[in-house]
Design a protein around this motif. Structure first.
Motif, PDB file in Angstrom:
ATOM      1  N   ASP A 105       3.047   0.797  -7.914  1.00 29.42           N
ATOM      2  CA  ASP A 105       1.677   0.632  -7.426  1.00 29.42           C
ATOM      3  C   ASP A 105       1.627   0.703  -5.902  1.00 29.42           C
ATOM      4  O   ASP A 105       0.702   1.281  -5.332  1.00 29.42           O
TER       5      ASP A 105
ATOM      6  N   ALA B 176      -9.252  -0.232  -8.550  1.00 25.05           N
ATOM      7  CA  ALA B 176      -9.281  -0.934  -9.833  1.00 25.05           C
ATOM      8  C   ALA B 176     -10.218  -0.239 -10.813  1.00 25.05           C
ATOM      9  O   ALA B 176      -9.915  -0.121 -12.012  1.00 25.05           O
TER      10      ALA B 176
ATOM     11  N   ASP C 178      -1.151  -9.183  -8.736  1.00 20.00           N
ATOM     12  CA  ASP C 178      -2.604  -9.182  -8.855  1.00 20.00           C
ATOM     13  C   ASP C 178      -3.009 -10.179  -9.938  1.00 20.00           C
ATOM     14  O   ASP C 178      -2.655 -10.024 -11.104  1.00 20.00           O
TER      15      ASP C 178
ATOM     16  N   THR D 172      -9.579  -1.295  -2.553  1.00 20.23           N
ATOM     17  CA  THR D 172      -9.016  -1.987  -3.709  1.00 20.23           C
ATOM     18  C   THR D 172      -9.957  -1.976  -4.913  1.00 20.23           C
ATOM     19  O   THR D 172      -9.531  -1.751  -6.047  1.00 20.23           O
TER      20      THR D 172
ATOM     21  N   MET E 188       0.146  -8.230  -3.264  1.00 18.81           N
ATOM     22  CA  MET E 188      -1.023  -7.461  -2.880  1.00 18.81           C
ATOM     23  C   MET E 188      -2.236  -8.379  -2.767  1.00 18.81           C
ATOM     24  O   MET E 188      -2.478  -9.215  -3.629  1.00 18.81           O
ATOM     25  N   ASP E 189      -2.998  -8.231  -1.706  1.00 16.79           N
ATOM     26  CA  ASP E 189      -4.208  -9.027  -1.506  1.00 16.79           C
ATOM     27  C   ASP E 189      -5.384  -8.303  -2.123  1.00 16.79           C
ATOM     28  O   ASP E 189      -5.816  -7.268  -1.650  1.00 16.79           O
ATOM     29  N   ALA E 190      -5.905  -8.868  -3.222  1.00 13.45           N
ATOM     30  CA  ALA E 190      -6.982  -8.197  -3.956  1.00 13.45           C
ATOM     31  C   ALA E 190      -8.288  -8.165  -3.180  1.00 13.45           C
ATOM     32  O   ALA E 190      -9.211  -7.449  -3.546  1.00 13.45           O
TER      33      ALA E 190
ATOM     34  N   SER F 166       3.688  -6.385  -7.047  1.00 13.26           N
ATOM     35  CA  SER F 166       2.326  -6.922  -6.975  1.00 13.26           C
ATOM     36  C   SER F 166       2.183  -8.105  -7.923  1.00 13.26           C
ATOM     37  O   SER F 166       2.820  -8.148  -8.979  1.00 13.26           O
TER      38      SER F 166
ATOM     39  N   HIS G 157      -2.977   0.084  -1.658  1.00 12.15           N
ATOM     40  CA  HIS G 157      -1.572  -0.112  -1.994  1.00 12.15           C
ATOM     41  C   HIS G 157      -0.742  -0.480  -0.772  1.00 12.15           C
ATOM     42  O   HIS G 157       0.455  -0.665  -0.890  1.00 12.15           O
TER      43      HIS G 157
END
Length: 302
Positions: A80, A176, A31, A172, A4-6, A29, A14
């Motif tokens: 996720d 979070a 992260d 994103t 996953m690219d934060a 993921s 997602h």
């Protein structure tokens, strides 16, 4: 493995729009914030444990490990990713954080061990900060059971409102924040009910707080389950590949909130009620420890 690219703030948090049942188990993921946080917490906890662990400490250590596993499953596993495609999966994620990770963290009482296991510079910085927080008005208010209950219930209702929910699925950073507030308010609430003796309320009051939480959760789940139209636009195009219409997915999410969450609330409330009855019989205020929800204290309170 898909990472996953934060940094994708404006895209699906997602990436659920591209996920299918066939690609589910490749959607792990990594992260860096979550992975680093879990590893640092585990390192500090293990470093801060004494050489001689008594039974109560081993019990707490298992709770801490279980909490970290629950957080990892919620935030790093394919759950996720699929929660970006299905509201029902997103609900499982929420319950893992609020009904498993949060109470296990409270039961583990990891604060003292995490501080002992931290580097010396961190310990020197934490000491004055903890003293100021302990005496501060905000900290005092957060320790109040009514405040903890309102914050947890209010957080749950707010994040299930359509605007915030859709924002959490699509963004994103908002996603979070959603997870962080679920976990933090969950810890605040469970601390008042099953926390260490100095923090928790009498068992009778704990039963009332749990009853209020259960009723609030049941009302929200009923609204989701028996809604006549989908609440969330973020899932309008993602559920069909999983064999569900958006409304059916929402109804499944409501059922997941209703039944498993209700069972947890009932089990803990019954344990507290038994503790309350035992406490009135022997003239003590034993709260959750007498019901086995909190290990009997051995040595000084952590």
């Amino acid at each position: 493995m898909r990472l996953m690219d934060a940094g994708r703030g404006a895209t699906l948090a997602h990436d659920g729009s591209h996920l299918t049942p066939e690609t589910l188990w490749t959607a792990w993921s990594a992260d860096p914030v979550v992975v680093a946080g879990l590893l640092l917490a585990l390192w500090a906890y293990l470093r801060g444990r004494g050489r001689r662990a008594v039974d109560g400490e081993r019990w707490r250590a298992r709770c801490f490990g279980g909490a970290l596993v629950a957080i990892a499953v919620a935030l790093l596993s394919p759950l996720d990713a699929v929660s970006g495609a299905l509201a029902s999966a997103h609900m499982v994620q929420h319950l893992l954080l609020t009904l498993i990770a949060a109470p296990l963290l409270v039961l583990s009482a990891p604060g003292a061990r995490l501080v002992r296991g931290s580097p010396a510079a961190v310990r020197r910085a934490i000491g004055p900060l903890r003293r100021r927080l302990r005496l501060g008005r905000v900290a005092h208010a957060l320790r109040h059971p009514g405040t903890a209950w309102l914050l947890h219930v209010g957080t749950f209702w707010a994040w299930h409102a359509a605007v915030l929910y859709d924002a959490a699925v699509r963004n994103t950073a908002v996603h979070a924040l959603e997870h962080a507030t679920f976990l933090l308010t969950g810890v605040l609430f469970w601390r008042t009910v099953i926390g260490v003796r100095a923090a928790r309320v009498p068992a009778g009051l704990g039963v009332l707080l749990l009853f209020g939480l259960a009723m609030s959760s049941a009302l929200l789940s009923l609204l989701l389950t028996f809604g006549r139209s989908p609440w969330y636009t973020a899932y309008g195009e993602t559920t069909h590949v999983w064999g569900l219409a958006p409304l059916a997915d929402q109804q499944l999410a409501g059922a997941i909130m209703w039944v498993p969450a209700g069972l947890v609330h009932v089990v803990v409330a019954v344990g507290l009620l038994v503790a309350w009855i035992r406490g009135t019989e022997d003239g003590t205020d034993s709260a959750a420890a007498a019901a086995g929800l909190v290990p009997t204290r051995v040595g000084p309170e952590p």
